[in-house]
Motif scaffolding. Structure first.
Motif, PDB file in Angstrom:
ATOM      1  N   GLU A  95      -5.229  -9.186  -6.412  1.00 19.26           N
ATOM      2  CA  GLU A  95      -4.347  -9.358  -5.256  1.00 19.26           C
ATOM      3  C   GLU A  95      -4.989  -8.954  -3.932  1.00 19.26           C
ATOM      4  N   HIS A  96      -4.563  -9.626  -2.888  1.00 18.79           N
ATOM      5  CA  HIS A  96      -4.921  -9.274  -1.518  1.00 18.79           C
ATOM      6  C   HIS A  96      -4.373  -7.881  -1.213  1.00 18.79           C
ATOM      7  N   SER A  97      -5.010  -7.188  -0.291  1.00 16.80           N
ATOM      8  CA  SER A  97      -4.569  -5.838   0.066  1.00 16.80           C
ATOM      9  C   SER A  97      -3.149  -5.827   0.626  1.00 16.80           C
ATOM     10  N   ALA A  98      -2.696  -6.939   1.193  1.00 15.37           N
ATOM     11  CA  ALA A  98      -1.314  -6.995   1.689  1.00 15.37           C
ATOM     12  C   ALA A  98      -0.328  -6.730   0.565  1.00 15.37           C
ATOM     13  N   VAL A  99      -0.654  -7.166  -0.636  1.00 15.53           N
ATOM     14  CA  VAL A  99       0.184  -6.898  -1.800  1.00 15.53           C
ATOM     15  C   VAL A  99      -0.139  -5.536  -2.396  1.00 15.53           C
ATOM     16  N   GLY A 100      -1.422  -5.298  -2.693  1.00 10.08           N
ATOM     17  CA  GLY A 100      -1.796  -4.073  -3.378  1.00 10.08           C
ATOM     18  C   GLY A 100      -1.458  -2.821  -2.592  1.00 10.08           C
ATOM     19  N   ASP A 101      -1.797  -2.801  -1.308  1.00 12.61           N
ATOM     20  CA  ASP A 101      -1.547  -1.613  -0.503  1.00 12.61           C
ATOM     21  C   ASP A 101      -0.060  -1.402  -0.239  1.00 12.61           C
ATOM     22  N   THR A 102       0.672  -2.492  -0.032  1.00 13.35           N
ATOM     23  CA  THR A 102       2.106  -2.357   0.223  1.00 13.35           C
ATOM     24  C   THR A 102       2.830  -1.887  -1.026  1.00 13.35           C
ATOM     25  N   ALA A 103       2.467  -2.442  -2.169  1.00 15.78           N
ATOM     26  CA  ALA A 103       3.081  -2.007  -3.423  1.00 15.78           C
ATOM     27  C   ALA A 103       2.809  -0.529  -3.673  1.00 15.78           C
ATOM     28  N   ALA A 104       1.568  -0.089  -3.413  1.00 13.82           N
ATOM     29  CA  ALA A 104       1.208   1.308  -3.623  1.00 13.82           C
ATOM     30  C   ALA A 104       1.960   2.224  -2.659  1.00 13.82           C
ATOM     31  N   ALA A 105       2.289   1.702  -1.487  1.00 14.96           N
ATOM     32  CA  ALA A 105       2.960   2.529  -0.477  1.00 14.96           C
ATOM     33  C   ALA A 105       4.421   2.790  -0.815  1.00 14.96           C
ATOM     34  N   VAL A 106       5.017   1.916  -1.618  1.00 12.32           N
ATOM     35  CA  VAL A 106       6.457   2.060  -1.886  1.00 12.32           C
ATOM     36  C   VAL A 106       6.771   2.578  -3.280  1.00 12.32           C
ATOM     37  N   GLY A 107       5.769   2.690  -4.152  1.00  9.83           N
ATOM     38  CA  GLY A 107       6.077   3.182  -5.489  1.00  9.83           C
ATOM     39  C   GLY A 107       4.931   3.052  -6.460  1.00  9.83           C
ATOM     40  N   ASP A 108       5.264   3.148  -7.733  1.00 10.53           N
ATOM     41  CA  ASP A 108       4.268   3.059  -8.788  1.00 10.53           C
ATOM     42  C   ASP A 108       3.753   1.629  -8.929  1.00 10.53           C
ATOM     43  N   VAL A 109       2.470   1.505  -9.206  1.00  8.91           N
ATOM     44  CA  VAL A 109       1.830   0.202  -9.345  1.00  8.91           C
ATOM     45  C   VAL A 109       1.081   0.140 -10.674  1.00  8.91           C
ATOM     46  N   GLU A 110       1.225  -0.972 -11.370  1.00  8.21           N
ATOM     47  CA  GLU A 110       0.421  -1.228 -12.567  1.00  8.21           C
ATOM     48  C   GLU A 110      -0.387  -2.489 -12.315  1.00  8.21           C
ATOM     49  N   ARG A 111      -1.649  -2.497 -12.731  1.00  6.63           N
ATOM     50  CA  ARG A 111      -2.541  -3.636 -12.506  1.00  6.63           C
ATOM     51  C   ARG A 111      -2.566  -4.524 -13.739  1.00  6.63           C
ATOM     52  N   TRP A 112      -2.375  -5.825 -13.513  1.00  4.08           N
ATOM     53  CA  TRP A 112      -2.442  -6.810 -14.587  1.00  4.08           C
ATOM     54  C   TRP A 112      -3.878  -7.330 -14.633  1.00  4.08           C
ATOM     55  N   PRO A 113      -4.636  -7.011 -15.683  1.00  3.41           N
ATOM     56  CA  PRO A 113      -6.059  -7.367 -15.708  1.00  3.41           C
ATOM     57  C   PRO A 113      -6.296  -8.867 -15.858  1.00  3.41           C
ATOM     58  N   VAL A 114      -7.518  -9.258 -15.513  1.00  3.27           N
ATOM     59  CA  VAL A 114      -7.930 -10.659 -15.605  1.00  3.27           C
ATOM     60  C   VAL A 114      -9.195 -10.745 -16.450  1.00  3.27           C
ATOM     61  N   GLY A 115      -9.514 -11.960 -16.894  1.00  2.51           N
ATOM     62  CA  GLY A 115     -10.734 -12.188 -17.646  1.00  2.51           C
ATOM     63  C   GLY A 115     -11.892 -12.531 -16.727  1.00  2.51           C
ATOM     64  N   GLU A 116     -13.040 -12.820 -17.330  1.00  2.49           N
ATOM     65  CA  GLU A 116     -14.229 -13.167 -16.553  1.00  2.49           C
ATOM     66  C   GLU A 116     -14.040 -14.451 -15.765  1.00  2.49           C
ATOM     67  N   ASP A 117     -13.107 -15.287 -16.200  1.00  2.00           N
ATOM     68  CA  ASP A 117     -12.837 -16.533 -15.489  1.00  2.00           C
ATOM     69  C   ASP A 117     -11.894 -16.335 -14.304  1.00  2.00           C
ATOM     70  N   GLY A 118     -11.398 -15.118 -14.130  1.00  2.00           N
ATOM     71  CA  GLY A 118     -10.495 -14.836 -13.018  1.00  2.00           C
ATOM     72  C   GLY A 118      -9.044 -15.152 -13.307  1.00  2.00           C
ATOM     73  N   LEU A 119      -8.726 -15.462 -14.547  1.00  2.00           N
ATOM     74  CA  LEU A 119      -7.350 -15.782 -14.917  1.00  2.00           C
ATOM     75  C   LEU A 119      -6.681 -14.573 -15.571  1.00  2.00           C
ATOM     76  N   ILE A 120      -5.415 -14.417 -15.288  1.00  2.72           N
ATOM     77  CA  ILE A 120      -4.647 -13.288 -15.809  1.00  2.72           C
ATOM     78  C   ILE A 120      -4.642 -13.299 -17.333  1.00  2.72           C
ATOM     79  N   ASP A 121      -4.761 -12.101 -17.924  1.00  2.00           N
ATOM     80  CA  ASP A 121      -4.719 -11.935 -19.372  1.00  2.00           C
ATOM     81  C   ASP A 121      -3.272 -12.008 -19.837  1.00  2.00           C
ATOM     82  N   LEU A 122      -2.897 -13.151 -20.372  1.00  2.00           N
ATOM     83  CA  LEU A 122      -1.503 -13.361 -20.761  1.00  2.00           C
ATOM     84  C   LEU A 122      -1.109 -12.556 -21.995  1.00  2.00           C
ATOM     85  N   ASP A 123      -2.082 -12.016 -22.705  1.00  2.00           N
ATOM     86  CA  ASP A 123      -1.795 -11.192 -23.883  1.00  2.00           C
ATOM     87  C   ASP A 123      -1.610  -9.718 -23.532  1.00  2.00           C
ATOM     88  N   TYR A 124      -1.831  -9.377 -22.287  1.00  2.00           N
ATOM     89  CA  TYR A 124      -1.721  -7.975 -21.884  1.00  2.00           C
ATOM     90  C   TYR A 124      -0.280  -7.491 -22.042  1.00  2.00           C
TER      91      TYR A 124
END
Length: 358
Positions: A95-124
Motif C-alpha cells: 500500500e501507498h503511505s496514504a493508506v499505511g500511515d493513516t491506518a497506523a495513525a488511527v489504530g492497529d494494523v495487520e499487513r496482508w503479505p504478497v508473493g514474488e509476483d506482487g499479488l496478494i496471498d489469498l491463502d493467508y
C-alpha cells in the motif's frame, strides 16, 4: 523532454484544460462564482460541479455517491478516519503511505503479505477479524492488478469494509466494487489538487473535516469549479478513449519487452497494467542512471517516497534485497507517449547503463 513517469502524474489533457478555463475568469467574466452561493453565478458554478460529479461517477460502480476532495490522500483519510473504529485495519504489504500511515495513525494494523509476483496471498489467514481491508487495485510502483473479486469476497465473509485505492486503475480498467474507492484526477490526465472518494450507498462515515457542511457534511470546504470541471472532462475522455488507450499501451509494452532485453521485470507480467514497466538489472545504480539519462523523465519508484534514501517497501515486499531494489527503475507511459520517443528513451537508458558498467 521525453516523459515516462505516468505513475507519478500524467500530462494534462487539452480537453481538461479547456474545461477549466471558463471557471478561472476574473473581473468581467462569469466563472468566478462560489458554487455554494445562491445567486446566478453561484448556481452556474454549482451546476458545473454537478456535471463533473456525474462524469466522474461514470468511472465508478453505480450504487454510490462521489465526494470531491483535494486528492486521493484526503479521500483515503476521510474513509479510514470516518469509518467505525472497532477492530484492526488489514492493509496489503504494497500500500501507498496514504493508506499505511493513516491506518497506523488511527489504530492497529495487520499487513496482508504478497508473493514474488506482487499479488496478494489469498491463502493467508488473518490473525484477527479486521474492521476494514484496504487494497490498491493497481500498484503504483510495479503495476500489479490484485484479484479484487476474491478480495471483496474475503471482506464480505469477515464483515469488513473494503477500501480500494483505485488511483492507478481509474480510467484504465474497470474499477472493483467496494465500500469506498479513492481516485485522483492528475493520474488520469486531469488537474492536480482534486480527487474523489466514492462511498457505497448505506455506508455511513463521520466527518473528519468540519466547517460549512459541504459534500453531504463529509468534507467541508469550498469546492473549486475549475478543478472539478477539469476532473470531469478528464473522466469523460477516459471513458471515451479507454479502449484506444489500452491498445496504444499494449503496443508500447510489447516494444519495451524487445528493447529491454537483459533486464528483469519486477512483479507479474500478466496480472499487471502494461503501462507500468518496473525493471532491474544487476549492478545498476538507479539514482545515478536517472541523473545521467539526459532528456528522459523516469523514476526509481513512488514520487512520494523519492529522496528518502530507503529501498522501496514494495520491492522489498516481493522479496528483493536492498541491492536489487536500488537497482530498479520504473517507466510509466500512456496516451501521449509516441512509439518514436519511447524507442529513443529506451536507447538512452540502455546507453547510460552500459556507460555506468564500463
Amino acid at each position: 523532454m521525453i516523459y515516462l513517469d505516468y505513475q507519478a502524474t500524467t500530462p494534462l489533457a487539452p480537453e481538461a484544460r479547456d474545461a477549466m478555463l471558463r471557471w478561472l475568469d476574473g473581473p468581467g467574466g462569469t466563472g468566478f462564482g462560489n458554487p455554494h452561493s445562491p445567486h446566478t453565478l453561484g448556481r452556474q458554478a454549482a451546476a458545473a460541479i454537478e456535471l463533473a460529479r456525474d462524469r466522474v461517477a461514470a468511472l465508478l460502480p453505480p450504487d454510490g455517491k462521489v465526494i470531491f476532495t483535494s486528492g486521493a490522500t484526503e479521500a483515503i483519510n476521510l474513509a479510514i478516519r470516518g469509518a467505525p473504529d472497532e477492530g484492526p485495519i488489514m492493509v496489503s504489504a504494497l500500500e501507498h503511505s496514504a493508506v499505511g500511515d493513516t491506518a497506523a495513525a488511527v489504530g492497529d494494523v495487520e499487513r496482508w503479505p504478497v508473493g514474488e509476483d506482487g499479488l496478494i496471498d489469498l491463502d493467508y489467514q488473518f490473525k484477527t477479524k479486521p474492521r476494514m481491508i484496504a487494497v490498491m487495485q493497481v500498484n503504483n510502483e510495479i503495476g500489479t492488478i490484485q484479484p479484487m473479486v476474491q478480495i471483496e469476497r474475503r471482506a464480505r465473509e469477515m464483515g469488513a469494509l473494503l477500501l480500494v485505492d483505485a488511483v492507478q486503475a481509474a480510467g484504465k480498467i474497470e474499477i472493483a466494487h467496494a465500500d469506498m474507492i479513492a481516485i485522483s484526477a492528475h493520474k488520469m490526465h486531469g488537474p492536480k489538487g482534486v480527487g474523489a472518494l466514492w462511498v457505497r450507498n448505506g455506508v455511513e462515515l463521520s466527518s473528519s473535516i468540519t466547517g460549512g457542511g459541504q459534500e453531504g457534511g463529509i468534507r467541508s470546504g469550498t469546492l473549486s469549479p475549475a478543478l472539478c470541471a477539469g476532473f470531469g472532462a478528464a473522466a469523460k475522455l477516459a471513458v471515451e478513449r479507454r479502449d484506444a488507450d489500452a491498445v496504444h499501451v499494449e503496443t508500447l509494452w510489447n516494444r519495451a519487452l524487445e528493447l529491454f532485453e537483459g533486464w528483469t521485470l519486477n512483479g507479474s507480467a500478466d496480472a499487471r497494467w502494461h503501462g507500468n514497466l518496473n525493471l532491474r538489472r544487476e549492478g545498476l545504480d538507479a539514482s545515478r542512471l536517472i541523473s545521467e539519462t539526459r532528456g528522459v523523465a523516469f523514476s526509481a519508484g513512488s514520487a512520494c517516497a523519492s529522496g528518502s534514501g530507503r529501498p522501496s517497501h514494495v520491492l522489498k515486499a516481493i522479496g528483493l534485497d536492498d541491492a536489487a531494489a536500488k537497482g530498479s527503475i520504473r517507466l510509466g507511459y500512456g496516451r501521449y507517449t509516441t512509439l518514436k520517443e519511447f524507442e529513443e528513451a529506451t536507447e538512452r537508458i540502455n546507453a547510460a547503463y552500459a556507460a555506468q558498467q564500463a
